[in-house]
Motif scaffolding. Structure first.
Motif, short mmCIF file in Angstrom:
data_model
loop_
_atom_site.label_atom_id
_atom_site.label_comp_id
_atom_site.label_asym_id
_atom_site.label_seq_id
_atom_site.Cartn_x
_atom_site.Cartn_y
_atom_site.Cartn_z
N LYS A 302 0.86 -1.25 -0.03
CA LYS A 302 0.13 0.05 -0.01
C LYS A 302 0.74 1.32 -0.12
N TRP A 305 2.31 1.74 -3.55
CA TRP A 305 1.22 2.31 -4.34
C TRP A 305 1.01 3.77 -4.16
N GLN A 352 8.08 3.36 -9.39
CA GLN A 352 7.24 3.29 -8.02
C GLN A 352 8.02 3.99 -6.97
#
Length: 468
Positions: A302, A305, A352
């Motif tokens: 999470k 993300w 990311q």
């Protein structure tokens, strides 16, 4: 009443995730209510406290952007004040000297446990009236009230009632005269006029004791908010074995500080179904009453993300400032290549973390020693040498090195040689980047520049000839 909160870490290690969340919630509450946020370093554990840990805490707070209005204050600078308060409690009759030896205390403890009683000090010296001046080793104990109930009006957990008979007379000064944690915390909170103590729920057992000392001193009792613990994926309390728990480790791993703050604020707090918050939104919406009572589980996926969301949507100049540090970690001077802001724009969709972005962008700034083996096998065919030679010739003639013109060269060559775009663009991509993955080829070439593009195409042609 002016709201005052504090974050009070002990400098016995790095700034960990649990501490960072406590600091964030304390900072948010002060900012929301226009109050003061204090940083206090609780360094009275002289054996374990280190300057390195102090530096790690300060570095972590700075990286997170949690600016404090007052401090950092160090408890070791206030020993005279603590002794003064201890003396005040002795004079008032709210504290007393105790000469019980460790062996005697241990014997009492063992007997209580054998009788299945809660182990605690039995009050042997409570009413003896020792003066502490006969050469024996004395500690000073707080004379906790015997009857009544202490009620913590906890802003997270609700009312918590504790009977005074469950609390023993805790030590507030050791035999060497040094103050203990529960005394120093009380004095500091009193002197610093702290109105809200926001801390982990592992401190709940300390709170009624501290409230009693404050009342004995005639000081206002702050409001308390005890935050639930953070768990690892296995349900155990978050620790080193779960991976990165140091705040600066997340910096090193390529996270933006805002992404970590956003993740931390959602560990135990919510505002509807919203997941992504700007710092201003955190301040606007934050309320202690909306903090969950139950523990939260740390979820790295999470966080990853969220980090990607921030990399994609933050001001590229802001991301570039943080990326610069990671580029430097690779031994690269970012001034010797394209503008980092433009690199961020080119790479943010596919990155990311900033570590990924830095590694994927290294080819813009320095030559690579070898090509990706799979990319070479697929794209460096004998025919590719002819394609690259034609591209070299056409690129050399371009004076205005811009994406549109470069893209047109690739399109025109593909049409002229009746090839699909992949047969032209992919050998070119491998030639200039060393891999089969990069931003759009026209963007890649624009950022790389004419000279590097031509020299790398030439190197690739020679490589193809040597292997075919």
């Amino acid at each position: 009443m002016r709201i005052t909160t504090r974050f009070a870490p002990s400098p016995t290690g790095y700034l960990h995730i649990g501490g960072a969340r406590t600091a964030l919630f304390s900072w948010l509450y002060a900012r929301k209510h226009g109050g003061d946020f204090i940083l206090r370093i609780e360094d009275t554990d002289l054996e374990r406290s280190t300057q390195e840990s102090v530096n790690a805490i300060l570095e972590g707070m700075t990286w997170l952007g949690l600016e404090y209005d007052k401090g950092p204050f160090f408890q070791t600078h206030h020993f005279d004040r603590y002794k003064e308060v201890i003396q005040q409690l002795l004079v008032q009759g709210d504290a007393y000297y105790c000469c019980c030896s460790k062996d005697a205390l241990e014997a009492v403890r063992n007997e209580q446990m054998a009788n299945k009683e809660k182990p605690r000090y039995n009050g042997k010296c409570r009413d003896v009236g020792h003066k502490g001046d006969d050469g024996r080793d004395y500690v000073v104990r707080f004379k906790n009230p015997v009857g009544g109930i202490v009620t913590i009006n906890d802003l997270v957990k609700g009312d918590i009632a504790v009977a005074n008979k469950e609390l023993d007379d805790l030590v507030i000064a050791r035999a060497d005269g040094s103050p203990t944690y529960n005394l120093t915390v009380v004095v500091d909170d009193m002197d610093m006029k702290v109105t809200h103590v926001i801390r982990g729920d592992d401190h709940i057992n300390n709170t009624p004791r501290q409230m009693n000392i404050l009342q004995a001193l005639g000081a206002p009792v702050p409001l308390y908010a005890h935050l639930p613990m953070i768990l690892g994926a296995d349900g155990a309390r978050l620790s080193k074995r779960h991976g990165a728990v140091s705040v600066m480790q997340f910096r090193d791993d390529g996270y933006l500080p805002e992404a970590l703050l956003n993740y931390l604020v959602r560990l135990g707090w919510s505002h509807g179904d919203q997941e992504v918050f700007s710092v201003d939104e955190m301040v606007e919406y934050f309320e202690l009453e909306n903090v969950n009572v139950s523990a939260s589980t740390f979820n790295t996926k999470k966080l990853l993300w969220l980090n990607h969301q921030y990399i994609m949507n933050s001001d590229p100049a802001h991301v570039a400032r943080h990326l610069s540090w990671h580029i430097g970690q690779l031994g690269i001077d970012p001034s010797e290549g394209p503008d980092l802001v433009e690199v961020v724009k080119a790479q943010r969709e596919r990155s990311q973390t900033l570590v990924e972005m830095a590694r994927a962008s290294a080819f813009f700034y320095r030559e690579f020693d070898e090509y990706d083996e799979k990319a070479v096998k697929k794209n460096f065919t004998a025919d590719a040498a002819e394609v690259l030679a034609a591209l070299h010739h056409r690129f050399a003639a371009i004076e205005d090195w811009q994406g549109e013109a470069l893209h047109q060269v690739i399109v025109d060559l593909a049409e002229a040689q009746a090839l699909n775009m992949g047969k032209v663009a992919q050998p070119l991509r491998v030639a200039v980047t060393g891999t089969a993955v990069s931003p759009a080829i026209d963007v890649t070439l624009t950022l790389l520049g004419k000279d590097k593009t031509l020299s790398r195409i030439q190197k690739a042609i020679e490589t193809i000839k040597s292997i075919n």
